[in-house]
Write a protein that holds these residues in place. Structure first.
Motif, short mmCIF file in Angstrom:
data_model
loop_
_atom_site.label_atom_id
_atom_site.label_comp_id
_atom_site.label_asym_id
_atom_site.label_seq_id
_atom_site.Cartn_x
_atom_site.Cartn_y
_atom_site.Cartn_z
N ILE A 118 -22.87 10.73 -45.37
CA ILE A 118 -22.15 10.73 -44.08
C ILE A 118 -22.67 9.62 -43.18
CG2 ILE A 118 -21.72 12.07 -41.99
CD1 ILE A 118 -21.78 14.59 -43.75
N GLN A 119 -24.00 9.46 -43.13
CA GLN A 119 -24.58 8.42 -42.28
C GLN A 119 -24.16 7.02 -42.75
OE1 GLN A 119 -28.74 9.35 -42.45
NE2 GLN A 119 -28.63 10.83 -40.75
N GLN A 121 -21.35 6.28 -44.19
CA GLN A 121 -19.94 6.10 -43.81
C GLN A 121 -19.83 5.74 -42.33
OE1 GLN A 121 -17.57 9.57 -44.55
NE2 GLN A 121 -15.64 8.57 -43.96
N ARG A 122 -20.62 6.40 -41.49
CA ARG A 122 -20.58 6.10 -40.06
C ARG A 122 -21.09 4.69 -39.78
NH1 ARG A 122 -22.98 11.77 -37.51
NH2 ARG A 122 -21.09 13.04 -37.92
N ALA A 123 -22.16 4.30 -40.45
CA ALA A 123 -22.70 2.95 -40.23
C ALA A 123 -21.68 1.90 -40.65
CB ALA A 123 -23.99 2.78 -41.01
N GLN A 124 -20.93 2.17 -41.69
CA GLN A 124 -19.92 1.22 -42.15
C GLN A 124 -18.76 1.14 -41.16
OE1 GLN A 124 -20.16 -0.78 -44.99
NE2 GLN A 124 -18.39 -1.79 -44.03
N GLU A 125 -18.35 2.28 -40.61
CA GLU A 125 -17.26 2.29 -39.63
C GLU A 125 -17.67 1.52 -38.37
OE1 GLU A 125 -16.45 6.39 -39.02
OE2 GLU A 125 -15.30 6.63 -40.89
N LEU A 126 -18.90 1.71 -37.91
CA LEU A 126 -19.37 0.98 -36.72
C LEU A 126 -19.42 -0.51 -36.99
CD1 LEU A 126 -22.22 3.35 -35.50
CD2 LEU A 126 -19.97 3.01 -34.45
N GLY A 132 -21.67 -1.85 -34.80
CA GLY A 132 -22.91 -1.59 -35.53
C GLY A 132 -23.49 -2.86 -36.10
N ARG A 137 -26.40 -0.49 -41.46
CA ARG A 137 -25.61 -0.12 -42.64
C ARG A 137 -26.44 -0.14 -43.91
NH1 ARG A 137 -21.79 -3.30 -45.36
NH2 ARG A 137 -23.51 -4.80 -45.36
#
Length: 373
Positions: A118-119, A121-126, A132, A137
């Motif tokens: 999950i982390q 995925q969030r780093a990639q979205e940012l 980000g 990432r």
């Protein structure tokens, strides 16, 4: 008158002298009763005689693969068992707890792996929204890889714990007959405890026997030698009794024993009644050719002295000796005669202790079966 008187006086004297002479004549000797059999000609197989040993086809030594207290011995020593039958039970509590502990550790690492995914995925979205950084990432991706490795390690630990838990029960890997146990309930067993018991298969059995290089070369140089798998192999036990089953050769060793100059030959013997046992020493009769007509007499008729072997036969109502040469091997309680008898002779088998060459004998036929006892 006076002329007749001397004659009358001499006549009683001659009669008196003749009586003791008749009384001194020896009586005719009585015939010695003996039992006889007729020397028979039979079709005898040409065989080679060897000494062999019975070996189990399958042999397993049972050992403990984990350390623990022995809870139970689940078999009867010396009994026939089936494949998969339970043999020993080792205390399972500690190993069952190890399985649960490994399951808990695996659940934790799986949860950590899910969080790391999950982390990432969030780093990639940012990073895609320019909010980000690449470093964040990459750190999230590394954390995911670490979590994945932890899951793999804990899965292996769980599998190991389950395997060790399975080792708390020891089962028979093959069918056969089981030996005596070297440990009893309550003892600590482990890999260092040695062999707990052993199992040997029963049917069929192997028969191994050494063949001299001379006999082996004679066979190899034969003009029309039969297929090895078709050569009949028969065995006799130590008491002389014959085994009812016939075996077949299935293996000839590829090298010669340097110390004995022999080749090891192996045959497979059926053992439906468990008459053969692993390690048993037997006599081996190997068929070498077509049957030949030979003279056969009971072994009990043979007498040995410094000059060799002879038998007593009946000739014209009297006992006579006949030197013979027994052939190698034999047919159970019978002796095969290579030289000395032609067949049809009355051979004495009973009452030999009273027989001397030339004495009168009264021959009585004895059954062939009785003469072999």
């Amino acid at each position: 008158m006076f002329r007749l008187f001397p004659r009358l006086c001499v006549l009683p004297l001659l009669v008196g002298l003749s009586l003791p002479a008749r009384a001194q004549q020896p009586a005719a000797p009585a015939a010695v009763p003996v039992g006889t059999v007729t020397a028979e000609r039979k079709a005898i197989d040409q065989t080679l005689d060897f000494v062999g040993r019975i070996e189990a086809v399958g042999r397993v030594e049972i050992r403990a693969r984990i350390t623990g207290f022995l809870d139970a011995v689940l078999f009867k020593e010396g009994a026939a068992i089936k494949e998969g039958a339970p043999l020993y039970q080792i205390e399972p509590d500690l190993f069952e707890a190890a399985v649960k502990q490994a399951e808990g550790a695996l659940e934790r690492t799986k949860a950590a792996y899910t969080l790391a995914a999950i982390q990432l995925q969030r780093a990639q979205e940012l990073l895609d929204r320019n909010s980000g950084t690449v470093v964040a990432r990459d750190q999230a991706r590394a954390a995911l890889d670490q979590a994945k490795g932890a899951v793999t390690g804990d899965e292996a630990n769980l599998q190991t714990a389950r395997i060790n838990f399975g080792y708390t029960q020891i089962f028979a890997p093959i069918a056969g007959r089981i030996g005596r146990t070297s440990v009893t309930k309550g003892n600590v067993v482990g890999p260092d405890s040695g062999v707990l018991t052993s199992i040997v298969s029963q049917d069929p059995m192997y028969l191994t026997f050494p063949v001299s290089q001379r006999e082996f070369l004679r066979y190899e140089k034969g003009g029309e030698r039969p297929d090895r798998s078709k050569i009949a192999v028969r065995i006799r036990f130590s008491d002389g009794t014959a085994y009812g089953e016939v075996g077949r050769i299935d293996f000839v060793n590829v090298s010669v024993d340097r110390s004995t100059d022999t080749v090891i030959v192996r045959a497979t013997m059926p053992n439906p009644t468990d008459a053969l046992r692993d390690g048993q020493l037997v006599r081996v009769d190997l068929q070498a050719g077509q049957p030949e007509q030979k003279v056969v007499v009971p072994q009990s008729a043979l007498i040995a002295d410094q000059g060799g072997v002879y038998v007593f036969i009946v000739e014209d109502g009297r006992a006579a000796t006949r030197r013979v040469k027994p052939a190698p091997g034999g047919s159970g309680p019978d002796a095969v005669i290579a030289e000395g008898l032609s067949g049809g002779e009355l051979v004495i088998v009973d009452g030999l202790q009273r027989v001397r060459p030339g004495i009168l004998v009264q021959a009585t036929p004895v059954s062939q079966s009785a003469s072999r006892i």
